[in-house]
Design an enzyme around this catalytic site. Structure first.
Site, short mmCIF file in Angstrom:
data_model
loop_
_atom_site.label_atom_id
_atom_site.label_comp_id
_atom_site.label_asym_id
_atom_site.label_seq_id
_atom_site.Cartn_x
_atom_site.Cartn_y
_atom_site.Cartn_z
N GLU A 25 43.60 43.54 40.51
CA GLU A 25 42.54 42.56 40.37
C GLU A 25 43.07 41.31 39.68
O GLU A 25 43.78 41.39 38.68
CB GLU A 25 41.38 43.14 39.56
CG GLU A 25 40.24 42.14 39.36
CD GLU A 25 39.09 42.72 38.56
OE1 GLU A 25 38.41 43.61 39.10
OE2 GLU A 25 38.88 42.29 37.41
N THR A 56 38.05 38.01 41.19
CA THR A 56 36.76 38.13 40.52
C THR A 56 35.88 36.89 40.71
O THR A 56 36.32 35.85 41.21
CB THR A 56 36.94 38.40 39.02
OG1 THR A 56 37.60 37.28 38.42
CG2 THR A 56 37.76 39.65 38.79
N TYR A 57 34.67 37.04 40.23
CA TYR A 57 33.60 36.05 40.39
C TYR A 57 32.98 35.88 39.02
O TYR A 57 32.55 36.86 38.40
CB TYR A 57 32.60 36.66 41.37
CG TYR A 57 31.69 35.74 42.12
CD1 TYR A 57 32.18 34.95 43.14
CD2 TYR A 57 30.33 35.72 41.85
CE1 TYR A 57 31.33 34.14 43.88
CE2 TYR A 57 29.47 34.91 42.59
CZ TYR A 57 29.98 34.14 43.60
OH TYR A 57 29.13 33.34 44.34
N HIS A 85 35.23 39.20 45.29
CA HIS A 85 34.06 39.63 44.52
C HIS A 85 32.87 38.75 44.90
O HIS A 85 33.00 37.55 45.12
CB HIS A 85 34.32 39.49 43.02
CG HIS A 85 35.23 40.55 42.48
ND1 HIS A 85 35.01 41.17 41.27
CD2 HIS A 85 36.35 41.12 42.98
CE1 HIS A 85 35.96 42.06 41.04
NE2 HIS A 85 36.80 42.03 42.07
N GLY A 116 26.42 41.65 39.07
CA GLY A 116 26.95 40.48 38.38
C GLY A 116 26.38 40.31 36.99
O GLY A 116 25.29 40.80 36.67
N ASP A 117 27.14 39.63 36.15
CA ASP A 117 26.71 39.33 34.78
C ASP A 117 25.86 38.07 34.78
O ASP A 117 26.24 37.07 35.40
CB ASP A 117 27.91 39.14 33.86
CG ASP A 117 28.72 40.41 33.72
OD1 ASP A 117 28.11 41.50 33.70
OD2 ASP A 117 29.97 40.31 33.63
N ALA A 134 18.04 41.87 44.39
CA ALA A 134 17.69 42.36 43.06
C ALA A 134 18.68 43.37 42.51
O ALA A 134 18.61 43.72 41.33
CB ALA A 134 16.29 42.99 43.09
N ASP A 169 22.02 55.82 35.98
CA ASP A 169 23.23 55.07 36.36
C ASP A 169 23.90 55.70 37.57
O ASP A 169 24.33 55.00 38.49
CB ASP A 169 24.19 55.03 35.16
CG ASP A 169 25.26 53.97 35.32
OD1 ASP A 169 24.97 52.89 35.88
OD2 ASP A 169 26.40 54.21 34.87
#
Length: 301
Positions: A25, A56-57, A85, A116-117, A134, A169
């Site tokens: 990554e 990554t994004y 990503h 995503g964060d 969502a 989870d």
């Protein structure tokens, strides 16, 4: 102690077969200097013939253009298989669809689909775009309808920090796989027991897709603490890095051996696929692969 009574001398990584697959990554660079560092890392790691390399994004979609530029360059200039990503944050389904079509047209066939964060302006709480996806499961379903991508998703052996419970989870992971994800890649961890227990629970829940262990060499112990979330940091690891905060050279050597030992224990448990979070640095990931017996292959690119 006589030679006859001395334990057999078996070096830690002696006889490593090298029969493993790896992936790496990277993150998109912000400056020209960081761009040079990224491409140096890619150049060094490419001969190890990774199954794919992901880019990554940033939080809130903050690196969307830079991610696309990096992935497109990988397609143009290397023989590597890039995975881009993509997140649900701050974008409508139509906007995400445009990005996805651009990736497909550029020759990208692998997406890492994440919820995503959220951006800091949202107070650390994920708020779906009113016309967006969502959840990562919804994103996976949307990707499947649009193009025939290979899709990777995230998994959390020690539970996502925002999850109500481990069961919830795990159910979320199953929804992502059932929506069409090809594999899962875990958050970094330091406990092989936690990883193998998670695999057992996933299999019991009907999840049969591969779950690759995400390996994070310790480049900065304070950073690992900051990023750990629910990940347990064992006392022995903290002791191992004690006094190395201001000694990057020794710290990098210790980190490579610690991560390689983790991989060796995973290998002994049957793992053959490893995903490395490189932080755009090649040396540690390359050293770990070397210790595990993986050797460079000639690539045409």
């Amino acid at each position: 102690m006589t030679a006859a009574s001395r334990p057999a001398e078996t070096p830690l990584f002696a006889g490593a077969a090298g029969d493993i697959s790896v992936s790496f990554e990277f993150f998109p660079p912000k400056t020209e200097k960081m761009e040079e560092q990224l491409w140096d890392a890619i150049t060094q790691l490419a001969p190890l013939d990774p199954s794919f390399v992901s880019v990554t994004y940033g939080a809130g979609g903050s690196t969307r253009e830079r991610t696309h530029a990096t992935v497109s360059r990988i397609v143009r200039e290397t023989a590597l298989v890039p995975a881009a990503h993509l997140t649900c944050v701050a974008a409508s389904k139509d906007e995400i669809g445009e990005v996805v079509d651009q990736y497909w047209d550029a020759g990208v066939r692998h997406i890492v689909a994440l919820r995503g964060d959220p951006p800091p302006t949202d107070g650390g709480r994920f708020v779906p775009h009113p016309e967006g996806y969502a959840s990562a499961a919804e994103l996976v379903e949307g990707l499947r309808k649009r193009h025939d991508f290979e899709i990777s998703v995230a998994a959390y052996p020690e539970v996502h920090p925002e999850a109500v419970s481990a069961e919830v989870d795990l159910d979320n992971l199953k929804r992502k796989i059932d929506a069409g994800a090809t594999r899962a890649i875990t958050q970094f961890f330091f406990s092989t027991d936690a990883y193998f227990r998670f695999l057992d629970k996933a299999l019991a829940a009907g999840i049969t897709a591969p779950i690759l262990p995400g390996i994070m060499p310790v480049t900065s112990f304070s950073a690992i603490r900051r990023m750990s979330g629910n990940t347990e940091i064992p006392g022995w690891l903290e002791t191992m890095f004690e006094g190395l905060d201001e000694r990057p050279g020794p710290r990098a050597l210790v980190a490579a051996v610690a991560a390689a030992d983790l991989c060796k224990r995973l290998y002994e448990g049957g793992v053959r696929d490893f995903h490395f979070y490189t932080l755009n640095r090649a040396e540690q990931a390359y050293a770990i692969c070397q210790l595990l017996g993986l050797r460079p292959k000639e690539l045409v690119g």
